[in-house]
Enzyme design. Structure first.
Site, PDB file in Angstrom:
ATOM      1  N   SER A  73       0.859  -1.164   0.103  1.00 41.97           N
ATOM      2  CA  SER A  73      -0.014   0.027   0.169  1.00 41.97           C
ATOM      3  C   SER A  73       0.901   1.241   0.178  1.00 41.97           C
ATOM      4  O   SER A  73       2.134   0.982   0.308  1.00 41.97           O
ATOM      5  CB  SER A  73      -0.721   0.146   1.235  1.00 41.97           C
ATOM      6  OG  SER A  73      -1.335   1.115   1.538  1.00 41.97           O
ATOM      7  N   TYR A  77      -2.581  -0.466  10.663  1.00 45.03           N
ATOM      8  CA  TYR A  77      -2.629  -0.919   9.148  1.00 45.03           C
ATOM      9  C   TYR A  77      -1.269  -0.491   8.701  1.00 45.03           C
ATOM     10  O   TYR A  77      -0.792  -1.279   7.831  1.00 45.03           O
ATOM     11  CB  TYR A  77      -3.812   0.122   8.555  1.00 45.03           C
ATOM     12  CG  TYR A  77      -3.896  -0.345   7.060  1.00 45.03           C
ATOM     13  CD1 TYR A  77      -4.493  -1.747   6.676  1.00 45.03           C
ATOM     14  CD2 TYR A  77      -3.491   0.417   6.114  1.00 45.03           C
ATOM     15  CE1 TYR A  77      -4.434  -1.835   5.089  1.00 45.03           C
ATOM     16  CE2 TYR A  77      -3.510   0.228   4.845  1.00 45.03           C
ATOM     17  CZ  TYR A  77      -3.994  -0.784   4.493  1.00 45.03           C
ATOM     18  OH  TYR A  77      -4.294  -1.068   3.042  1.00 45.03           O
TER      19      TYR A  77
HETATM   20  N1  LIG Z   1      -8.710  -0.218  -1.609  1.00 46.73           N
HETATM   21  C1  LIG Z   1      -7.487   0.388  -1.230  1.00 46.73           C
HETATM   22  O1  LIG Z   1      -7.866   1.857  -1.513  1.00 46.73           O
HETATM   23  C2  LIG Z   1      -6.199  -0.163  -1.177  1.00 46.73           C
HETATM   24  C3  LIG Z   1      -5.080   0.810  -1.054  1.00 46.73           C
HETATM   25  C4  LIG Z   1      -4.087   0.255  -0.730  1.00 46.73           C
HETATM   26  C5  LIG Z   1      -3.868  -1.365  -0.511  1.00 46.73           C
HETATM   27  N2  LIG Z   1      -4.967  -1.940  -0.470  1.00 46.73           N
HETATM   28  C6  LIG Z   1      -4.595  -3.394  -0.348  1.00 46.73           C
HETATM   29  O2  LIG Z   1      -5.176  -4.169  -1.201  1.00 46.73           O
HETATM   30  C7  LIG Z   1      -5.521  -5.460  -0.813  1.00 46.73           C
HETATM   31  C8  LIG Z   1      -7.036  -5.815  -1.366  1.00 46.73           C
HETATM   32  O3  LIG Z   1      -7.826  -4.931  -0.941  1.00 46.73           O
HETATM   33  P1  LIG Z   1      -9.341  -4.183  -1.659  1.00 46.73           P
HETATM   34  O4  LIG Z   1      -9.398  -3.045  -1.644  1.00 46.73           O
HETATM   35  O5  LIG Z   1      -9.465  -5.287  -2.732  1.00 46.73           O
HETATM   36  O6  LIG Z   1     -10.321  -5.109  -0.553  1.00 46.73           O
HETATM   37  P2  LIG Z   1     -11.751  -5.835  -0.574  1.00 46.73           P
HETATM   38  O7  LIG Z   1     -12.260  -5.747   0.789  1.00 46.73           O
HETATM   39  O8  LIG Z   1     -12.684  -5.231  -1.831  1.00 46.73           O
HETATM   40  O9  LIG Z   1     -11.398  -7.393  -1.021  1.00 46.73           O
HETATM   41  C9  LIG Z   1     -10.632  -8.043   0.006  1.00 46.73           C
HETATM   42  C10 LIG Z   1     -10.600  -9.644  -0.182  1.00 46.73           C
HETATM   43  O10 LIG Z   1      -9.949 -10.183   0.559  1.00 46.73           O
HETATM   44  C11 LIG Z   1     -10.766 -11.252   1.281  1.00 46.73           C
HETATM   45  N3  LIG Z   1     -10.197 -11.558   2.782  1.00 46.73           N
HETATM   46  C12 LIG Z   1     -10.261 -10.825   3.793  1.00 46.73           C
HETATM   47  N4  LIG Z   1      -9.804 -11.364   4.773  1.00 46.73           N
HETATM   48  C13 LIG Z   1      -9.237 -12.730   4.341  1.00 46.73           C
HETATM   49  C14 LIG Z   1      -8.484 -13.697   4.764  1.00 46.73           C
HETATM   50  N5  LIG Z   1      -8.536 -13.684   6.301  1.00 46.73           N
HETATM   51  N6  LIG Z   1      -8.448 -14.693   4.054  1.00 46.73           N
HETATM   52  C15 LIG Z   1      -8.631 -14.651   2.767  1.00 46.73           C
HETATM   53  N7  LIG Z   1      -9.139 -13.821   2.268  1.00 46.73           N
HETATM   54  C16 LIG Z   1      -9.665 -12.796   3.012  1.00 46.73           C
HETATM   55  C17 LIG Z   1     -12.333 -10.862   1.153  1.00 46.73           C
HETATM   56  O11 LIG Z   1     -13.136 -11.869   1.306  1.00 46.73           O
HETATM   57  C18 LIG Z   1     -12.107  -9.991   0.024  1.00 46.73           C
HETATM   58  O12 LIG Z   1     -12.578 -10.880  -1.080  1.00 46.73           O
HETATM   59  C19 LIG Z   1      -5.619  -5.452   0.674  1.00 46.73           C
HETATM   60  O13 LIG Z   1      -4.117  -6.087   0.981  1.00 46.73           O
HETATM   61  C20 LIG Z   1      -5.461  -4.050   0.846  1.00 46.73           C
HETATM   62  O14 LIG Z   1      -4.803  -3.678   2.209  1.00 46.73           O
HETATM   63  C21 LIG Z   1      -6.122  -1.527  -0.826  1.00 46.73           C
END
Ligand SMILES: NC(=O)c1ccc[n+]([C@@H]2O[C@H](COP(=O)([O-])OP(=O)(O)OC[C@H]3O[C@@H](n4cnc5c(N)ncnc54)[C@H](O)[C@@H]3O)[C@@H](O)[C@H]2O)c1
Length: 252
Positions: free
Chosen positions: A143, A156
């Site tokens: 991130s 986080y």
């Molecule tokens: N959305 C943003 O702005 C953003 C920015 C920077 C980093 N990220 C990172 O990107 C990654 C994905 O985030 P996203 O925005 O797509 O989130 P999201 O919530 O849309 O999707 C996350 C997915 O991970 C799954 N998940 C959660 N806990 C789990 C577990 N214990 N085991 C297996 N699967 C699990 C959920 O069921 C979901 O399908 C994360 O690591 C997040 O920290 C997101």
């Protein structure tokens, strides 16, 4: 677009958000895809959608924080497809949704169990499989929070800094064995995590208005593009790199 035909891609959190876009991108590029997610409905739907378009995919229920669950997911992957060429450790949570930072250690443990322990457990199996095969590519989902602090999100941010540390150290350890390990560092992405967070964001971090650089939220497909770029065998000399995909906010 690179052709990933014949390669097997394992994607945690592949049922939604960025992970779902990574699943779709790998499938479009010809890879066999393993959708590993704790959410059975979303994960199964993601795999079914790939198959409906003529691709190859399976869903494996996987809680990345649980070692038995991770091992079962990799056992199912190897039983079905025989190998793991590309592994994307994307599953993560971001529950620090408060007007002020909370410093409860239970919250620290909750975040680190998924974001750090989850990545470590998956990497242990991925590296073991890739050593047997003679190589592979791993991309960890970091991130902007891997590179800088964010107000009100100490745990986080700590978890995503840890993911960068694991990425760099493992990359150095395994580069000579043909395993390339890198990290994508997204800025704001239009997913559920962002929707849950958007109300508390302020100032430079607020994704609409006032954000430096592109001044907008990214789409999951823009993050998936970076993941496939790092997995591309032609990215052969990219090792231990944190690739910012954030519209420029880390460039300030
Ligand atoms: N959305 C943003 O702005 C953003 C920015 C920077 C980093 N990220 C990172 O990107 C990654 C994905 O985030 P996203 O925005 O797509 O989130 P999201 O919530 O849309 O999707 C996350 C997915 O991970 C799954 N998940 C959660 N806990 C789990 C577990 N214990 N085991 C297996 N699967 C699990 C959920 O069921 C979901 O399908 C994360 O690591 C997040 O920290 C997101």
């Amino acid at each position: 677009m690179t052709d990933f035909t014949g390669q097997v891609a394992f994607v945690t959190g592949g049922g939604a958000g960025i992970g779902l876009a990574v699943v779709e991108a790998f499938a479009a590029a010809g890879a066999k895809v393993v959708v590993a997610d704790i959410d059975e409905k979303a994960g199964q739907a993601a795999a079914d959608a790939v198959v409906a378009k003529g691709g190859e995919a399976i869903f494996v229920r996987c809680d990345v924080s649980d070692q038995a669950s991770v091992n079962a997911a990799f056992d199912a992957t190897i039983a079905t497809f025989g190998r793991v060429d590309c592994a994307v450790n994307n599953a993560g949570i971001d529950p620090e949704i408060y007007p002020e930072a909370k410093w409860g250690i239970d919250l620290f443990d909750k975040i680190h169990r998924v974001n750090v322990r989850g990545v470590a457990l998956c990497m242990e199996r991925e590296i073991a499989e890739m050593l047997k095969q003679g190589g592979g590519a791993i991309v960890n989902m970091g991130s902007f929070a891997s590179l800088a602090g964010i107000v009100n999100k100490p745990y986080y941010v700590a978890s995503k800094h840890a993911v960068l540390g694991i990425t760099k150290s493992a990359a150095l350890q395994y580069a000579s064995k043909g395993i390339r390990i890198n990290l994508v560092a997204p800025g704001a992405v239009d997913t559920q995590i962002l929707k849950d967070n958007i109300g508390q964001m302020t100032g430079d971090y607020k994704p609409q208005g006032g954000q430096p650089g592109a001044g907008r939220v990214s789409q999951p497909s823009e993050q998936a593009h970076a993941v496939l770029f790092l997995c591309d065998p032609k990215s052969s000399f990219i090792v231990g790199h944190a690739l910012s995909v954030d519209g420029g906010i880390a460039a300030r």
